[in-house]
Enzyme design. Structure first.
Site, mmCIF file in Angstrom:
data_model
loop_
_atom_site.group_PDB
_atom_site.id
_atom_site.type_symbol
_atom_site.label_atom_id
_atom_site.label_comp_id
_atom_site.label_asym_id
_atom_site.label_seq_id
_atom_site.Cartn_x
_atom_site.Cartn_y
_atom_site.Cartn_z
ATOM 1 N N CYS A 133 0.815 -1.217 0.000
ATOM 2 C CA CYS A 133 0.000 0.000 0.000
ATOM 3 C C CYS A 133 0.850 1.269 0.000
ATOM 4 O O CYS A 133 0.563 2.219 -0.739
ATOM 5 C CB CYS A 133 -0.956 -0.002 1.197
ATOM 6 S SG CYS A 133 -0.170 -0.400 2.778
ATOM 7 N N HIS A 240 -2.583 6.537 4.637
ATOM 8 C CA HIS A 240 -1.134 6.600 4.841
ATOM 9 C C HIS A 240 -0.604 7.948 4.359
ATOM 10 O O HIS A 240 -1.018 8.451 3.304
ATOM 11 C CB HIS A 240 -0.429 5.493 4.059
ATOM 12 C CG HIS A 240 -0.632 4.116 4.615
ATOM 13 N ND1 HIS A 240 -1.268 3.862 5.798
ATOM 14 C CD2 HIS A 240 -0.257 2.888 4.114
ATOM 15 C CE1 HIS A 240 -1.286 2.551 6.022
ATOM 16 N NE2 HIS A 240 -0.680 1.949 5.013
#
Length: 336
Positions: A133, A240
């Protein structure tokens, strides 16, 4: 128009649920969906695409019963499950798009971010890997810079949400705020940060940091890149964030950096510091784009830049990227 059949493996997990959400939004030309999960979820009913679907237990017998009937299989069930069952789906005639770490660095398996290296899907041998990711969002931001200026060195510093560690990580923050001891992480994540994602390697890096280093090189097809990384788990549920420092081969200006980022597909430039506008996880949540801001020239090197990069790690960092790969495969199949 030809219609396809898709299997979703790990359909009841956090990313599996997001697969179903993204598939519902994107409305691919699909006739049948087959939802697979472990024995404990087998028989469960999931309402999806306007009708109930019964979860199928993931066994070799059940997969081979669908031989010739599944075109693509979306996997998010862990590396061990992928190791054991991705080849079974390939034997059954499907192309597997796998979200685990199992196949990412296999030289015979493409590692694909559709905005960055779509051409790599064409040499798949039945399995395509979805990158980590944190790598996905980074390379979307780096690709236009790499193409325009060339890149010598990258320094990654990441601030990663607990949802990247699955339901257990999410719950450590949710219940840790209420004072419960952690069950997933080695220390409390509530009101804390952990410079520790995945296991530590002999060289002192964590596996997460090494993934970012090696996956970036593979996706950009450049083993000469010099890359270092520090990855940190932070008390954020979704999204994130990454500070990325890049040293270029060619001279750059701030205006040229802005220009190449602004026109790249899948990127949104959010940079107006005079008005306190910059990317944040709370703004990226439930979006598929990668957001960049705090763009500034690095005056400590001859030609370099600092950028701040944010994305929803469960959507673009996992489910959306995998579904985009399937869309690319469908497009190629229809054009063949």
């Amino acid at each position: 128009m030809k219609k396809f059949n898709i299997a979703v493996v790990g359909a009841t997990g956090m990313v599996g649920n997001k697969f179903l959400e993204v598939l519902t939004e994107r409305q691919l030309p699909v006739e049948n969906y087959y939802l697979f999960a472990s024995a404990r979820s087998a028989g469960k009913q999931i309402d999806f695409m306007g009708k109930p679907h019964t979860v199928i237990e993931l066994t070799e017998e059940n997969v081979m019963a669908l031989a010739g009937k599944v075109d693509f299989a979306l996997f998010s069930a862990g590396a061990g499950t992928s190791r054991d069952y991705a080849p079974v789906f390939v034997r059954a005639g499907a192309v597997v798009v796998d979200n685990s770490s199992q196949w990412r660095m296999d030289k015979d398996v493409p590692l694909v971010v559709p905005e960055v290296n779509p051409e790599d899907v064409k040499w798949n041998k039945g399995i395509i890997a979805n990158p980590n990711c944190s790598t996905i969002q980074a390379v979307v931001a780096l690709k236009p810079l790499y193409d325009t200026f060339g890149i010598k060195r990258i320094v990654y510093s990441t601030y990663q949400a607990v949802s990247g560690a699955g339901v257990a990580g999410y719950n450590d923050l949710k219940y840790g705020i209420e004072g419960e001891a952690p069950k997933k992480f080695p220390y409390p994540i509530a009101y804390n940060m952990l410079p520790h994602i995945d296991v530590f390697l002999d060289n002192g890096y964590t596996k997460e940091e090494w993934k970012m280093i090696e996956e970036t090189k593979k996706i950009l097809h450049d083993q000469s890149l010099r890359i270092t990384a520090t990855t940190v788990r932070v008390p954020v549920f979704h999204g994130h964030s990454e500070s990325i420092n890049v040293e270029f081969k060619k001279p750059c200006t701030k205006e040229a950096v802005f220009a190449c980022l602004e026109k790249f597909p899948g990127l949104v430039v959010m940079d107006d510091v005079k008005n306190n506008i910059y990317p944040m996880p709370i703004l990226a949540e439930n979006h598929d784009e990668v957001f960049v801001g705090r763009i500034r020239i690095d005056e400590s090197v001859d030609s370099g830049v600092n950028i701040w990069c944010v994305a929803d790690n469960i959507r673009k960092g996992a489910a959306t990227n995998a579904v985009q790969i399937v869309q690319l495969l469908i497009k190629n199949a229809l054009e063949a």
